[in-house]
Design a protein around this motif. Structure first.
Motif, PDB file in Angstrom:
ATOM      1  N   ASP A 534      61.525 -28.240 -10.554  1.00 11.66           N
ATOM      2  CA  ASP A 534      61.640 -28.037 -11.999  1.00 11.66           C
ATOM      3  C   ASP A 534      62.362 -29.250 -12.573  1.00 11.66           C
ATOM      4  O   ASP A 534      63.545 -29.454 -12.326  1.00 11.66           O
ATOM      5  CB  ASP A 534      62.432 -26.754 -12.282  1.00 11.66           C
ATOM      6  CG  ASP A 534      62.549 -26.480 -13.767  1.00 11.66           C
ATOM      7  OD1 ASP A 534      61.911 -27.205 -14.561  1.00 11.66           O
ATOM      8  OD2 ASP A 534      63.290 -25.533 -14.125  1.00 11.66           O
ATOM      9  N   SER A 535      61.631 -30.051 -13.368  1.00 12.05           N
ATOM     10  CA  SER A 535      62.231 -31.267 -13.935  1.00 12.05           C
ATOM     11  C   SER A 535      63.011 -30.977 -15.199  1.00 12.05           C
ATOM     12  O   SER A 535      63.678 -31.866 -15.731  1.00 12.05           O
ATOM     13  CB  SER A 535      61.140 -32.297 -14.237  1.00 12.05           C
ATOM     14  OG  SER A 535      60.249 -31.776 -15.215  1.00 12.05           O
ATOM     15  N   ASP A 540      66.109 -29.119 -24.055  1.00 17.76           N
ATOM     16  CA  ASP A 540      66.616 -30.166 -24.926  1.00 17.76           C
ATOM     17  C   ASP A 540      67.457 -31.125 -24.087  1.00 17.76           C
ATOM     18  O   ASP A 540      68.301 -30.695 -23.285  1.00 17.76           O
ATOM     19  CB  ASP A 540      67.481 -29.562 -26.029  1.00 17.76           C
ATOM     20  CG  ASP A 540      68.029 -30.626 -26.946  1.00 17.76           C
ATOM     21  OD1 ASP A 540      67.253 -31.248 -27.681  1.00 17.76           O
ATOM     22  OD2 ASP A 540      69.273 -30.853 -26.879  1.00 17.76           O
ATOM     23  N   PRO A 541      67.255 -32.453 -24.177  1.00 18.86           N
ATOM     24  CA  PRO A 541      67.998 -33.405 -23.341  1.00 18.86           C
ATOM     25  C   PRO A 541      69.501 -33.239 -23.456  1.00 18.86           C
ATOM     26  O   PRO A 541      70.229 -33.365 -22.465  1.00 18.86           O
ATOM     27  CB  PRO A 541      67.536 -34.766 -23.859  1.00 18.86           C
ATOM     28  CG  PRO A 541      66.189 -34.517 -24.435  1.00 18.86           C
ATOM     29  CD  PRO A 541      66.241 -33.130 -25.038  1.00 18.86           C
ATOM     30  N   GLU A 542      69.988 -32.964 -24.659  1.00 22.10           N
ATOM     31  CA  GLU A 542      71.439 -32.799 -24.833  1.00 22.10           C
ATOM     32  C   GLU A 542      71.931 -31.571 -24.080  1.00 22.10           C
ATOM     33  O   GLU A 542      72.982 -31.602 -23.425  1.00 22.10           O
ATOM     34  CB  GLU A 542      71.754 -32.684 -26.322  1.00 22.10           C
ATOM     35  CG  GLU A 542      73.247 -32.584 -26.607  1.00 22.10           C
ATOM     36  CD  GLU A 542      73.535 -32.545 -28.096  1.00 22.10           C
ATOM     37  OE1 GLU A 542      74.390 -31.745 -28.503  1.00 22.10           O
ATOM     38  OE2 GLU A 542      72.882 -33.322 -28.833  1.00 22.10           O
ATOM     39  N   GLN A 584      68.532 -38.017 -19.050  1.00 26.15           N
ATOM     40  CA  GLN A 584      68.556 -37.177 -20.260  1.00 26.15           C
ATOM     41  C   GLN A 584      68.757 -38.026 -21.516  1.00 26.15           C
ATOM     42  O   GLN A 584      68.213 -37.742 -22.579  1.00 26.15           O
ATOM     43  CB  GLN A 584      69.675 -36.130 -20.141  1.00 26.15           C
ATOM     44  CG  GLN A 584      69.333 -34.940 -19.264  1.00 26.15           C
ATOM     45  CD  GLN A 584      69.275 -35.299 -17.792  1.00 26.15           C
ATOM     46  OE1 GLN A 584      69.959 -36.210 -17.354  1.00 26.15           O
ATOM     47  NE2 GLN A 584      68.433 -34.583 -17.041  1.00 26.15           N
ATOM     48  N   TYR A 585      69.589 -39.092 -21.368  1.00 28.32           N
ATOM     49  CA  TYR A 585      69.793 -39.964 -22.536  1.00 28.32           C
ATOM     50  C   TYR A 585      68.505 -40.690 -22.910  1.00 28.32           C
ATOM     51  O   TYR A 585      68.165 -40.817 -24.103  1.00 28.32           O
ATOM     52  CB  TYR A 585      70.906 -40.964 -22.229  1.00 28.32           C
ATOM     53  CG  TYR A 585      71.201 -41.906 -23.366  1.00 28.32           C
ATOM     54  CD1 TYR A 585      71.747 -41.448 -24.568  1.00 28.32           C
ATOM     55  CD2 TYR A 585      70.918 -43.269 -23.256  1.00 28.32           C
ATOM     56  CE1 TYR A 585      72.010 -42.312 -25.611  1.00 28.32           C
ATOM     57  CE2 TYR A 585      71.172 -44.148 -24.298  1.00 28.32           C
ATOM     58  CZ  TYR A 585      71.720 -43.654 -25.482  1.00 28.32           C
ATOM     59  OH  TYR A 585      71.979 -44.510 -26.522  1.00 28.32           O
ATOM     60  N   SER A 586      67.762 -41.131 -21.898  1.00 29.01           N
ATOM     61  CA  SER A 586      66.491 -41.805 -22.194  1.00 29.01           C
ATOM     62  C   SER A 586      65.500 -40.827 -22.816  1.00 29.01           C
ATOM     63  O   SER A 586      64.728 -41.197 -23.725  1.00 29.01           O
ATOM     64  CB  SER A 586      65.902 -42.415 -20.928  1.00 29.01           C
ATOM     65  OG  SER A 586      65.573 -41.400 -19.980  1.00 29.01           O
ATOM     66  N   GLN A 587      65.516 -39.564 -22.352  1.00 28.56           N
ATOM     67  CA  GLN A 587      64.652 -38.559 -22.964  1.00 28.56           C
ATOM     68  C   GLN A 587      65.046 -38.321 -24.411  1.00 28.56           C
ATOM     69  O   GLN A 587      64.186 -38.130 -25.289  1.00 28.56           O
ATOM     70  CB  GLN A 587      64.732 -37.242 -22.170  1.00 28.56           C
ATOM     71  CG  GLN A 587      64.170 -37.302 -20.758  1.00 28.56           C
ATOM     72  CD  GLN A 587      62.671 -37.559 -20.769  1.00 28.56           C
ATOM     73  OE1 GLN A 587      62.201 -38.688 -20.581  1.00 28.56           O
ATOM     74  NE2 GLN A 587      61.900 -36.514 -21.010  1.00 28.56           N
ATOM     75  N   ALA A 588      66.344 -38.310 -24.681  1.00 29.10           N
ATOM     76  CA  ALA A 588      66.789 -38.125 -26.070  1.00 29.10           C
ATOM     77  C   ALA A 588      66.384 -39.303 -26.936  1.00 29.10           C
ATOM     78  O   ALA A 588      66.015 -39.141 -28.117  1.00 29.10           O
ATOM     79  CB  ALA A 588      68.310 -37.931 -26.098  1.00 29.10           C
ATOM     80  N   LYS A 603      77.750 -37.279 -26.021  1.00 27.47           N
ATOM     81  CA  LYS A 603      77.354 -35.987 -25.471  1.00 27.47           C
ATOM     82  C   LYS A 603      76.625 -36.136 -24.140  1.00 27.47           C
ATOM     83  O   LYS A 603      76.352 -35.137 -23.471  1.00 27.47           O
ATOM     84  CB  LYS A 603      76.470 -35.248 -26.459  1.00 27.47           C
ATOM     85  CG  LYS A 603      77.214 -34.858 -27.728  1.00 27.47           C
ATOM     86  CD  LYS A 603      76.321 -34.083 -28.679  1.00 27.47           C
ATOM     87  CE  LYS A 603      77.093 -33.678 -29.939  1.00 27.47           C
ATOM     88  NZ  LYS A 603      76.242 -32.914 -30.880  1.00 27.47           N
ATOM     89  N   PHE A 604      76.317 -37.367 -23.764  1.00 28.44           N
ATOM     90  CA  PHE A 604      75.647 -37.615 -22.498  1.00 28.44           C
ATOM     91  C   PHE A 604      76.572 -38.320 -21.490  1.00 28.44           C
ATOM     92  O   PHE A 604      76.125 -38.733 -20.436  1.00 28.44           O
ATOM     93  CB  PHE A 604      74.402 -38.486 -22.731  1.00 28.44           C
ATOM     94  CG  PHE A 604      73.370 -37.833 -23.590  1.00 28.44           C
ATOM     95  CD1 PHE A 604      72.361 -37.078 -23.023  1.00 28.44           C
ATOM     96  CD2 PHE A 604      73.406 -37.952 -24.983  1.00 28.44           C
ATOM     97  CE1 PHE A 604      71.390 -36.479 -23.811  1.00 28.44           C
ATOM     98  CE2 PHE A 604      72.459 -37.344 -25.778  1.00 28.44           C
ATOM     99  CZ  PHE A 604      71.454 -36.595 -25.192  1.00 28.44           C
TER     100      PHE A 604
END
Length: 724
Positions: A534-535, A540-542, A584-588, A603-604
């Motif tokens: 599960d990726s 939500d990235p945050e 997650q930061y790159s996804q955001a 927040k990351f």
């Protein structure tokens, strides 16, 4: 930036000032222990007349001197040989005694002729005479005598007393004179009347030649003056006094003649102690300046070291002086073992050496005691090593006892005064010293570790036991993260060993660094089943970043619940430092159209702090390298080095290694250690052929085809566990 540098500079100034003040105060108090022996030692000063000599003392050179002790003794013997001097016989004493006897006889005559007195009154009057005690039988005989007989007795009594008193009678001759009275009485008198004469005369016999103290002293002084002064001679190497003998006035005189015990003034004692303390202070200051060891940087550790040092030093000054066996029991090696187990081997060798020198200073056998303390402490520390097992402390105690016995044999066997029983007693004291030192070290280690927040090797070994409750918890709840932690711990431990950091602490910190994931294990990729990864792209990235970051705070909470040491909690807090969850930061950023201003990077970001020690920095690097290597599966050493260098450069660029004191050489050694460890982990393995029976061949071919088909199926790329 300038403000930050100014703060760091001010902090260094404060730390150096604290170390300087602490060193000066410790030196002053140590000097006090050396120059104030009266307040802390026994009241009997060593090397006084009547004391027991603590060592053999030999004449350093030939010497002849007039011995006042021997001369006075010879003159006293001459005085004692002189007999007491008496004055010639004094006739006045004889006349006075004869007159007293005559008066007494006249008084008795009056009593006899008193016609008005009753017999009872006459008896009473006779018993009341002061100069003579007349017995009842004699009184009755006197009263019954006829007048002529009484007259004869009176004349004979006066005649006998006169004869006795004509002789020279001294104080010691009175009894002889009185015993001679019966031989002087006329044999014409009957026996009963002769007894009356003897009883009447005896009390009046007194010395007529008196002792002259003046003449006697004059004669004695004359004999004493005739004695010539006596010269005492010692040859070089001749023994003046042996160990264990009482110091006599003659021996004291010889030692004084050689200036071997010439009393020193207080100023000389102060200067001598100040010279030694000053040298040791300079040595310690230079050592602190040259050696940047962890103990020097640990201000609480330095304070505790100073307090413990002074306690041991003052204890030595109370216990050791004027004792025979107790100096060999005093557990100075416990100080060495405690420092080695809490700080480093180097600390356990250097500071106990200083304590040993000061503890034995000023004692008659200071040389052998100093070597006894130094060598037993060093050997105990070297045998104990890192002290990872209780058995290490036991063998350290045995080594202290054996080495102490060897030193005792080396110094006592040539000494003819110490017998075999004494050597056996001191050897037993050495083994008791080892036992006491090992036992006290375990106690001190526990107490000091609590005060300083230091994690000892024994604590770490207990944390690494497979049956530890927290290890059992993470093994059951997140086996994937546990295996990841094991691999990271292997990487980090080998790297720590390579640069001289605390490898055991690093391994324990690496084992527990991800325990926070056990509260939500399925969220992290290493705990997910291979074909059901599960990726979390639907999150939500945050939110995903907050869940990932939460494993830090959750890990600290778990560590506190299970009472993990503070140093282990540092690994949990610092292994990600203040880095960001990059995936997650790159996804955001993608969701924000690539505009960084629309994404709150805070927040990351992990809460940190960045690594504050070499050990936690090694864990950060090992954690990142292991995750990258597992995700990218490098094929050779060059790809491994590329991954490792990229991780190190990234951490350096983000300022994560600024507070760790890692040098370029350390980073180079860490890189090579990571390569060697990972090479062994990802090396190719030989596939051994399986021998099958003909009946199994067909089934095996079908299974092989099935497996190859599943392997060749495309799968979703895995993300680093830093992000999951």
């Amino acid at each position: 930036m300038n403000n930050n540098r100014g703060w760091i500079f001010a902090r260094r100034i404060n730390r150096n000032l604290f170390r300087l003040v602490l060193l000066i105060l410790t030196s002053i108090l140590s000097w006090g222990a050396m120059v104030l022996p009266i307040a802390i030692r026994q009241p009997i000063a060593p090397l006084q007349i009547g004391d027991v000599a603590s060592q053999d003392i030999q004449a350093p050179y030939d010497l002849s001197y007039v011995s006042q002790v021997l001369t006075d003794q010879a003159r006293q013997d001459a005085r004692n040989r002189v007999a007491p001097v008496y004055l010639p016989a004094d006739p006045a004493i004889a006349r006075r005694q004869i007159e007293k006897l005559r008066v007494t006889l006249n008084f008795i005559t009056n009593i006899r002729f008193d016609t008005f007195a009753t017999p009872e009154q006459k008896f009473a009057d006779l018993s009341a005479i002061q100069d003579i005690q007349i017995s009842p039988e004699t009184a009755e005989a006197i009263l019954e005598l006829s007048d002529s007989r009484w007259q004869t007795i009176q004349q004979e009594s006066l005649s006998v007393l006169e004869q006795v008193m004509r002789r020279t009678i001294r104080e010691d001759q009175v009894e002889d004179a009185r015993r001679s009275i019966p031989t002087l009485i006329s044999f014409s008198l009957p026996e009963d009347q002769a007894k009356i004469v003897a009883e009447l005369v005896t009390p009046f016999v007194v010395p007529n030649s008196l002792y002259s103290a003046e003449l006697t002293e004059r004669a004695r002084e004359e004999e004493a003056r005739k004695v010539e002064p006596i010269v005492k001679t010692y040859l070089a190497g001749e023994t003046i006094i042996r160990r264990g003998q009482i110091i006599t006035p003659l021996a004291w005189e010889a030692l004084t003649a050689y200036n071997l015990i010439q009393p020193r003034s207080q100023q000389e004692n102060l200067l001598a102690a100040f010279s030694l303390i000053g040298l040791i202070t300079v040595f310690t200051g230079l050592y602190f300046n040259r050696r940047k060891m962890p103990l020097v940087e640990n201000l609480k550790g330095l304070l505790l070291l100073s307090i413990t040092f002074l306690i041991f030093l003052y204890g030595a000054k109370i216990v050791i002086p004027n004792r025979t066996v107790l100096p060999y029991i005093y557990p100075i090696p416990a100080f060495a073992l405690s420092l080695a187990s809490l700080f480093s081997l180097e600390a356990g060798l250097i500071f106990p050496m200083i304590l040993s020198i000061l503890a034995a200073y000023g004692l008659p056998n200071s040389l052998d005691l100093t070597l006894y303390y130094i060598l037993t402490s060093m050997i105990g520390v070297l045998v104990m090593g890192r002290g990872r097992r209780i058995a290490n402390y036991f063998w350290a105690g045995v080594a202290i006892g054996l080495s102490g016995t060897a030193i005792i044999l080396a110094y006592r066997l040539p000494d003819t005064i110490t017998d075999l029983l004494g050597i056996a007693t001191l050897s037993g004291a050495a083994f008791l010293n080892g036992l006491a030192s090992a036992s006290l070290t375990l106690l001190f280690q526990f107490l000091f570790a609590q005060l300083l927040g230091i994690t000892t090797a024994l604590q770490l070994m207990d944390l690494l036991r497979p049956d530890h409750p927290l290890l059992q918890h993470i093994l059951r709840t997140m086996p994937g993260s546990y295996q990841h932690s094991l691999q990271v711990s292997n990487l980090a431990e080998q790297a720590a060993e390579a640069i001289g950091a605390d490898a055991l602490l690093t391994r324990a910190g690496a084992i527990y660094h991800d325990i926070g994931k056990s509260l939500n294990p399925s969220f992290f990729i290493e705990n997910q089943i291979g074909n059901k990864i599960d990726s979390h792209d639907d999150l939500d990235p945050e939110e995903a970043a907050q869940i990932i970051i939460r494993h830090i705070t959750d890990g600290v909470a778990l560590a506190q619940k299970y009472r993990l040491p503070r140093r282990i909690q540092d690994f949990i807090l610092e292994h990600h430092g203040t880095l960001i969850t990059r995936y997650q930061y790159s996804q955001a950023l993608k969701a924000a159209g690539g505009d960084p201003s629309r994404v709150d990077i805070a927040k990351f970001r992990y809460p940190g702090p960045p690594p504050q020690s070499k050990e936690t920095a090694i864990l950060m690097l090992a954690d990142g390298v292991e995750a990258r290597a597992r995700a990218e599966l490098p094929k050779d050493d060059e790809e491994l080095r590329k991954i490792i260098r990229s991780v190190i450069e990234y951490c350096q660029k983000e300022g994560q290694l600024d507070n760790t004191n890692l040098t370029l050489r350390d980073l180079s050694l860490i890189t090579e250690s990571f390569v060697n460890t990972l090479r062994n982990t990802y090396h190719p393995r030989i596939k051994y052929p399986e021998i099958k029976t003909p009946q199994q061949a067909g089934t095996a071919e079908k299974e092989t085809a099935s497996v190859e088909s599943s392997i060749n199926q495309p799968t979703e790329p895995l993300k680093s566990n830093d992000d999951h």
